[in-house]
Design a protein around this motif. Sequence first.
Motif, mmCIF file in Angstrom:
data_model
loop_
_atom_site.group_PDB
_atom_site.id
_atom_site.type_symbol
_atom_site.label_atom_id
_atom_site.label_comp_id
_atom_site.label_asym_id
_atom_site.label_seq_id
_atom_site.Cartn_x
_atom_site.Cartn_y
_atom_site.Cartn_z
ATOM 1 N N VAL A 39 1.123 -1.432 0.158
ATOM 2 C CA VAL A 39 0.252 0.260 0.501
ATOM 3 C C VAL A 39 1.118 1.264 -0.205
ATOM 4 N N PRO A 40 2.036 1.411 0.891
ATOM 5 C CA PRO A 40 2.749 2.580 0.783
ATOM 6 C C PRO A 40 3.217 3.566 0.171
ATOM 7 N N PRO A 41 3.417 4.118 -0.246
ATOM 8 C CA PRO A 41 3.906 4.699 -2.228
ATOM 9 C C PRO A 41 5.596 3.975 -2.565
ATOM 10 N N ILE A 42 5.897 3.981 -1.113
ATOM 11 C CA ILE A 42 7.517 3.887 -1.359
ATOM 12 C C ILE A 42 7.407 2.309 -0.196
ATOM 13 N N HIS A 43 8.055 1.261 -0.922
ATOM 14 C CA HIS A 43 8.517 0.085 -0.218
ATOM 15 C C HIS A 43 9.924 -0.023 0.302
ATOM 16 N N LEU A 44 10.716 0.184 1.128
ATOM 17 C CA LEU A 44 12.095 -0.260 1.426
ATOM 18 C C LEU A 44 12.070 -2.043 2.542
ATOM 19 N N VAL A 45 13.463 -2.729 1.361
ATOM 20 C CA VAL A 45 13.361 -4.025 1.703
ATOM 21 C C VAL A 45 14.576 -4.225 2.382
ATOM 22 N N LEU A 46 14.992 -4.680 3.758
ATOM 23 C CA LEU A 46 16.556 -5.277 4.050
ATOM 24 C C LEU A 46 16.781 -6.081 3.057
ATOM 25 N N SER A 94 5.379 -1.592 -8.495
ATOM 26 C CA SER A 94 4.678 -2.204 -9.095
ATOM 27 C C SER A 94 4.205 -1.144 -10.715
ATOM 28 N N LYS A 95 4.033 -2.145 -11.502
ATOM 29 C CA LYS A 95 4.049 -1.654 -13.043
ATOM 30 C C LYS A 95 2.412 -2.403 -13.657
ATOM 31 N N THR A 96 2.186 -1.452 -14.416
ATOM 32 C CA THR A 96 0.908 -2.239 -15.399
ATOM 33 C C THR A 96 0.997 -1.504 -16.597
ATOM 34 N N ALA A 97 0.294 -2.073 -18.074
ATOM 35 C CA ALA A 97 0.755 -1.378 -19.173
ATOM 36 C C ALA A 97 -0.739 -1.059 -19.713
ATOM 37 N N ASP A 98 -1.670 -0.245 -20.417
ATOM 38 C CA ASP A 98 -3.259 -0.366 -20.827
ATOM 39 C C ASP A 98 -2.703 -1.404 -22.320
ATOM 40 N N ILE A 99 -3.496 -1.675 -22.751
ATOM 41 C CA ILE A 99 -3.885 -2.120 -24.232
ATOM 42 C C ILE A 99 -2.804 -1.632 -25.634
ATOM 43 N N GLU A 100 -2.214 0.026 -25.299
ATOM 44 C CA GLU A 100 -1.342 0.319 -26.380
ATOM 45 C C GLU A 100 -0.307 0.149 -25.532
ATOM 46 N N GLN A 101 -0.001 -0.983 -24.457
ATOM 47 C CA GLN A 101 1.786 -0.496 -23.712
ATOM 48 C C GLN A 101 2.015 0.014 -23.667
ATOM 49 N N THR A 102 1.833 1.564 -23.249
ATOM 50 C CA THR A 102 2.344 2.175 -22.276
ATOM 51 C C THR A 102 2.078 2.140 -21.035
ATOM 52 N N LEU A 103 3.403 1.653 -20.628
ATOM 53 C CA LEU A 103 3.998 1.297 -18.930
ATOM 54 C C LEU A 103 3.841 2.297 -17.976
ATOM 55 N N ALA A 104 3.247 2.471 -16.803
ATOM 56 C CA ALA A 104 2.561 3.155 -15.526
ATOM 57 C C ALA A 104 3.177 2.342 -14.197
ATOM 58 N N TYR A 105 4.035 3.273 -13.325
ATOM 59 C CA TYR A 105 4.304 2.480 -12.055
ATOM 60 C C TYR A 105 3.759 2.967 -11.429
ATOM 61 N N GLY A 106 3.551 2.506 -10.238
ATOM 62 C CA GLY A 106 2.830 3.218 -8.668
ATOM 63 C C GLY A 106 0.952 2.789 -8.581
ATOM 64 N N VAL A 107 0.603 2.371 -10.073
ATOM 65 C CA VAL A 107 -0.923 2.078 -9.983
ATOM 66 C C VAL A 107 -1.833 1.751 -8.993
ATOM 67 N N HIS A 108 -0.957 0.514 -9.066
ATOM 68 C CA HIS A 108 -1.202 -1.208 -7.971
ATOM 69 C C HIS A 108 -0.424 -1.286 -7.652
ATOM 70 N N GLY A 109 0.513 -0.395 -6.770
ATOM 71 C CA GLY A 109 1.720 -1.208 -5.323
ATOM 72 C C GLY A 109 2.468 -0.229 -5.337
ATOM 73 N N PRO A 110 3.168 0.172 -4.790
ATOM 74 C CA PRO A 110 4.508 1.123 -4.640
ATOM 75 C C PRO A 110 4.971 1.995 -5.904
ATOM 76 N N LYS A 111 5.461 3.007 -5.989
ATOM 77 C CA LYS A 111 5.912 3.485 -6.830
ATOM 78 C C LYS A 111 7.266 3.921 -6.953
#
Length: 255
Positions: free
Chosen positions: A185-192, A226-243
């Motif tokens: 959920v949070p926009p930033i995810h840190l992992v050790l 997080s990343k996803t792409a629409d039908i035109e394959q335009t990639l977007a980050y942070g739509v379904h999870g951390p940016k």
Amino acid sequence: MPEQAETEAGARERILDRLRAARAAEAGHAPPPAGHAPPPPAGHAPPPGGHAPPAPVDTAVLAAKTWPPAERLARLRRCMEAVKAEFLEATAAGWPAAVRDFLRAGGARTLMAGAGSPLAGPLAAAGADGAAPALVLYDRPVEELKASLFSTIDAGITTCLGGIAETGGLILCPSPGEPRLLSLVPPIHLVLLDPARIWDTLWQAVRELGWSKAIPANALVISGPSKTADIEQTLAYGVHGPKRLIVVLVPGGAG
């Protein structure tokens, strides 16, 4: 309507026939008769139900995929940076201050950690001066934390079991002490990540963790934000999870 159905069925068969002919030509075989699917290869007939058995796994090939220990981190980092993951280097004693300084420089006001996480204590001690970011603990049911988790928490921090050199990724195993929402959920995810805990392949990790006998109910591999792409394959980050995904490298672990 019957004539239209016949026309559509005929068009479908013509398309399938052309596809079968093209595939047969590539393989050097004569195409099957029109309207008939090609027979399965000898000895590979599907069982009742139409599902072919999976091909056997060549474990010798999987076991041969190895890298020298010094190259595992470089490979993992290269693969993960290619999908927008970021890296922060710290020490076993100084990682809480490094994490806080990093978040403060980026304008983060709040950081959430699991109440049962081994990271909570060191982060609380490092933030005893009251400076931002404020540490918030995931210590109640999600129904009670939902408002703050989805609106005021800027970053979540978790541990991981280790990394995978072959494809670049981190193995997370969420638990009541470190709920899945911390990394989702949070926009930033840190992992050790302890650089000594990097396996060559996912197969090696599954074998050494004993997951071939019993896999956890909630385990996942993440490689970037997080990343996803629409039908035109335009990639977007942070739509379904951390940016942003920040991998905090801590030799020796969090102590």
